[in-house]
Every structure is written in structure tokens, then in C-alpha cells.
Design an enzyme around this catalytic site. Structure first.
Site, mmCIF file in Angstrom:
data_model
loop_
_atom_site.group_PDB
_atom_site.id
_atom_site.type_symbol
_atom_site.label_atom_id
_atom_site.label_comp_id
_atom_site.label_asym_id
_atom_site.label_seq_id
_atom_site.Cartn_x
_atom_site.Cartn_y
_atom_site.Cartn_z
ATOM 1 N N SER A 257 42.348 37.707 37.092
ATOM 2 C CA SER A 257 40.993 38.191 37.290
ATOM 3 C C SER A 257 41.033 39.295 38.337
ATOM 4 C CB SER A 257 40.098 37.056 37.779
ATOM 5 O OG SER A 257 40.515 36.680 39.071
ATOM 6 N N LYS A 258 39.886 39.868 38.594
ATOM 7 C CA LYS A 258 39.799 40.958 39.546
ATOM 8 C C LYS A 258 40.379 40.565 40.908
ATOM 9 C CE LYS A 258 36.870 44.844 39.691
ATOM 10 N NZ LYS A 258 35.665 45.488 39.396
ATOM 11 N N ARG A 259 40.083 39.338 41.285
ATOM 12 C CA ARG A 259 40.532 38.809 42.569
ATOM 13 C C ARG A 259 42.073 38.826 42.672
ATOM 14 N NH1 ARG A 259 41.710 33.316 43.222
ATOM 15 N NH2 ARG A 259 40.994 32.966 41.101
ATOM 16 N N HIS A 260 42.740 38.638 41.546
ATOM 17 C CA HIS A 260 44.208 38.615 41.541
ATOM 18 C C HIS A 260 44.820 40.015 41.463
ATOM 19 C CE1 HIS A 260 43.442 34.629 39.419
ATOM 20 N NE2 HIS A 260 44.114 34.287 40.495
ATOM 21 N N GLY A 261 44.008 40.979 41.127
ATOM 22 C CA GLY A 261 44.567 42.324 40.981
ATOM 23 C C GLY A 261 44.413 42.889 39.578
#
Ligand code: GLU
Length: 478
Positions: A257-261
Site C-alpha cells: 500500500s502507499k504506506r509501504h512505498g
């Protein structure tokens, strides 16, 4: 038994791969990896790497969204061969194939209405049956439909046997043909479906290898139905070799997800300050390996990349590893090039020549281009310097008094070199019975306005005598 195997077919033809991104507004990191693998495979085998923009979703496929992809690929150094194919421009050809299948009896017109199909699905759902088109128009005569009624064109999928894919990454995967429904090729408005467009384009582009994310594996079984049906109708329809690459997960194993990159390539460049060769190398290693080797030049990647090295399991995106890798690439990069990138980040007041000169010192610690630019900012500050809170705290009365002494000592220093400056200040710290670090911290605050910077003697040397003394005097007592 009707069986389709994609293994070994077309092995004698020169390799042609394609990367087929949809313009969604950014070149997602996972897609970029797919593009890299397709490109590398073709380069490794001396074949062609083609690019197709799947721009059939008119709402999303703006020129801007297309440019983001082209720009990202260009930045990564993935130079595709030949003209870029735009899927939207090929709708007539897609329809032509559907009509050829129709004429040959390998597809048929379906007059089922939307309501009828919704009802069919409801019934399947209630009976806990798999929800798929039941072939109700497969054997009916079109004359049974009301005059002028709208219709879709559906493939006549095989009903017995199984379709087997010898996937170059996943291994042997088989699906019973009975599970593949008669999916739509042409919508009622005459436009091609994605399933049709992809396979027609792949064949017309002469693709021998379809390398893509494993979220498309199920589509391959359907696409093979079209290929097989067209084989008796037109020349040039070969079953390609499929290679479905496992997706990228976050470092916690969850979906990326966005949080992971899960960002666009442009964000890695602009926001995270990653160098293209670092992202190239990182994406290469994300799901592919060659022994323990971590760092690959482009040439090495081309020489060594092949499908057996692609991992079968999902890979995990590790931002820390990417940043470490990026730091190593920064240290290896050409100083003038880094200076140019840093200058763009610093703004018009930055001097590329000075940055280039300072780069051997500046680049020793930075892990990304933002850090590098931030670490260089002191060079271009104007007096009086804006001090960070931490830097201000270091400059108490005692420290300011010492700066006065330092200024006096350094102003008589005839040899403004790192060695001479170091000897000078070392002598002073010994006089005071203080560690050099204690002396250096307030000096750093005065010279850079910050509490972190390159080595203090490097800072003095880079700023030069006049600027250094002026900055020290501005903070010294009295
Ligand atoms: N356009 C599709 C995507 O971006 C890829 C289709 C394919 O590779 O077959 O996911």
C-alpha cells in the site's frame, strides 16, 4: 482431450516482449518492475522490447497520465524498441478479429439483456453455483432475437479438456475448460473488451513472451481461448510463453500500500530523492536474484537476467534497503551530476560549481538526494544565518567567548587547509583541556546554523577563509 500448452512454442522465433501499462496517473513501482523485467528479458536475449499503452479507459487516459509513464521509463533508462503502440487506436482491428471469429463460428452473438444476465447471476448465487455466463445464446440462432436487438459478441470457449500453461515462473498451471465461460469480446456498442484487445495486440506485435504481474494469470487462460480459435483463421497466432511475476508485498507481508512505498516512480525521484540506477538495481533484486550478488550494473543485469532467476513467492518491499542502496549509488555517482541534481533542489541561489567541488565531502553520508541537498544548504546561506533551535542552544555565553578566540586564531592562519586548520584547533582544544568535539559543535552551529554537517574542517575549507571568519564573528561574543 483438448489441451493447450504454451511451453516451447515459438522458441525458434526471436524474443519479442511487451510492457503494457495502463495510464492511471502514475507509474506504480510494481508496474515499473514488470517493465524492467520485460525489457531486460528482451535485451538479454537480443530481442525486441516493445511498449504498449493500454489507454482504452478514456476518462483516466489523459496525455498527462501517459507522459508520467513515458517519463518514468525514460528516467529508469528503459528504452523500448520501435513505435509505442496505443491500444485505443486499434479498436477497428480488435473488432475485425471478433467478426472473423464470428464468421468462423468460433464466437457468437449474445442477445441476453442486462436484466436477464443479472437474474441469471442471482439464480447462480442462490444455488451457490459459480457465477458465470451460462452460454444461453451459444447454440441459438440469431434470428430468434428481436429485430435490431443489441448484441454482444462472445467467444465460444472450449467446454471439455483443460488449458495448460507452462508458466516460466509459476510452473505448470492448468484450468478445466469448463470453468472458462464464453466471455465477451465486443460490447453491445461495438467496442472491444480488454480481454480481446490485449490478446489481439500481443499477437499483432509478434510477442513471444508475455511477462507481467501474476494478477493476470487468470486472464491468460481466457486469452489462450482466443489465440487457439484464431489459429485456424489467420497466420501469426502463436501461443506465447507466459511468465507471471508474483506481486510485491509490503515489508510486513501485507499487500503493498502507499504506506509501504506503493508510490509512482516520479515520487521516488522527486519526493524520496532516489537515483535511477538505485531504483533500477533495487527493482531488479525485488523478485529476482543471481546468487548472493546485490549490486548489478545495467550491463551485468542484461547479461545475467533470465526467467529462472525470478522468485516464485511474493517479494517484500524494504524501503530501508532501497535507501541504503541509494546511498551507495550516491557515493559512486559523478560529482558534477550530483551537484546538478542537488542544485535543482536547492533553488536558484545554489552554485553548481561550488557544489561539485564540495561533493566528495557532501556525498559521504547522504542516503538520498534530499539529505544531500539539505546537507549542502549551508554553503549558500546568507548572513546572518538562521539557526535551528538546537544550534542556538549550543551557542551559550561560554561558547561565544570561545568563538572569539577561534576567530582570532584562525584569522592569523596563513595556510587555509584542512590539515593546518585541524592542527590549529587541536592545539586550542588541548589548551582548554577539552575534547575537539566540544569545541567543534558550537563552531558548527556558527558556520552552518545546524548541529549536523560534514566534518568541521571540511566545512571551513569549503566556505573559505573570508566567509568562515565572517560567520564565526557574527556569532562570537562582543
Ligand atoms: N494493462 C495491464 C495493467 O496495467 C497489463 C496487461 C497485460 O500485461 O496483459 O495491469
Amino acid at each position: 482431450m483438448a489441451s493447450t500448452s504454451a511451453s516451447g512454442t515459438g522458441a525458434d522465433r526471436p524474443v519479442v516482449t511487451r510492457f503494457a501499462p495502463s495510464p492511471t496517473g502514475f507509474l506504480h513501482i510494481g508496474n515499473a518492475r514488470t517493465g524492467l523485467f520485460s525489457w531486460l528479458y528482451a535485451r538479454h536475449h537480443g530481442g525486441k522490447a516493445l511498449l504498449r499503452i493500454e489507454d482504452t479507459d478514456k476518462q483516466r487516459s489523459t496525455q498527462e497520465a501517459i507522459d508520467v509513464i513515458l517519463d518514468g521509463l525514460d528516467w529508469l533508462g528503459l528504452d523500448f524498441d520501435g513505435e509505442t503502440v496505443f491500444q485505443s487506436q486499434r479498436a477497428d482491428r480488435h473488432a475485425e478479429v471478433a467478426y472473423k471469429l464470428l464468421e468462423a463460428g468460433r464466437a457468437y452473438k449474445c442477445f441476453a439483456t442486462t436484466e436477464e444476465l443479472a437474474e441469471m447471476r442471482e439464480q447462480q448465487k442462490a444455488a451457490k453455483q459459480p457465477m458465470r455466463y451460462d452460454g444461453r445464446w451459444r447454440d441459438r440462432d440469431p434470428s430468434e432475437a428481436p429485430e435490431g436487438a443489441p448484441f454482444t459478441v462472445r467467444i465460444k470457449s472450449e467446454t471439455s479438456g483443460e488449458t495448460v500453461i507452462e508458466d516460466a515462473v509459476q510452473g505448470r498451471v492448468a484450468v478445466k475448460n469448463a470453468e472458462i465461460d464464453d466471455f465477451i469480446l465486443l460490447r453491445a456498442d461495438g467496442t472491444p473488451t480488454y480481454m480481446l484487445a490485449v490478446v489481439v495486440d500481443d499477437m499483432d506485435m509478434g510477442c513471444t513472451h508475455i511477462i507481467r504481474g501474476d494478477d493476470h494469470l487468470n486472464n491468460a487462460f481466457r486469452q489462450l481461448q482466443v489465440i487457439k480459435a484464431m489459429q485456424g483463421i489467420e497466420d501469426g497466432w502463436h501461443e506465447p510463453t507466459y511468465a507471471h511475476i508474483p506481486l510485491i508485498h509490503g515489508n510486513d507481508g501485507a499487500k503493498l500500500s502507499k504506506r509501504h512505498g506503493a508510490l509512482g516512480v516520479d515520487a521516488y525521484r522527486d519526493e524520496l530523492g532516489i537515483l535511477p540506477e538505485a531504483l533500477f538495481n533495487y527493482l531488479l533484486r525485488l523478485g529476482w536474484g543471481h546468487g548472493d550478488k546485490e549490486d548489478f550494473t545495467r550491463e551485468e543485469a542484461i547479461a545475467l537476467f533470465d526467467l529462472p532467476g525470478v522468485n516464485k513467492g511474493p517479494s517484500r518491499f524494504d524501503m530501508k534497503k532501497l535507501l541504503n542502496m541509494n546511498g551507495n549509488y550516491i557515493r559512486a555517482a559523478d560529482d558534477a551530476r550530483l551537484a546538478k541534481i542537488a542544485a535543482e533542489r536547492l533553488g536558484p541561489h545554489a552554485d553548481v560549481a561550488l557544489l561539485t567541488e564540495a561533493m566528495p565531502v557532501l556525498k559521504t553520508r547522504a542516503r538520498d538526494m534530499n539529505e544531500l541537498a539539505d546537507g549542502s544548504a549551508f554553503l549558500f546561506k546568507t548572513r546572518p544565518l538562521d539557526l535551528t533551535d538546537q544550534a542556538s542552544e549550543l551557542l551559550d555565553e561560554e561558547a561565544r567567548a570561545r568563538l572569539t578566540v577561534i576567530s582570532a586564531r584562525l584569522s592569523t592562519e596563513s595556510d587555509w587547509t584542512i590539515e593546518a586548520l585541524e592542527a590549529n584547533l587541536k592545539a586550542y582544544s588541548e589548551e582548554l583541556g577539552l575534547g575537539l568535539g566540544k569545541l567543534a559543535q558550537p563552531l558548527r552551529a556558527a558556520l552552518t546554523g545546524q548541529t549536523t554537517s560534514p566534518g568541521i574542517f571540511d566545512v571551513l575549507a569549503l566556505l573559505g577563509r573570508e566567509e568562515s571568519l565572517a560567520r564565526i564573528d557574527a556569532q562570537a561574543a562582543g
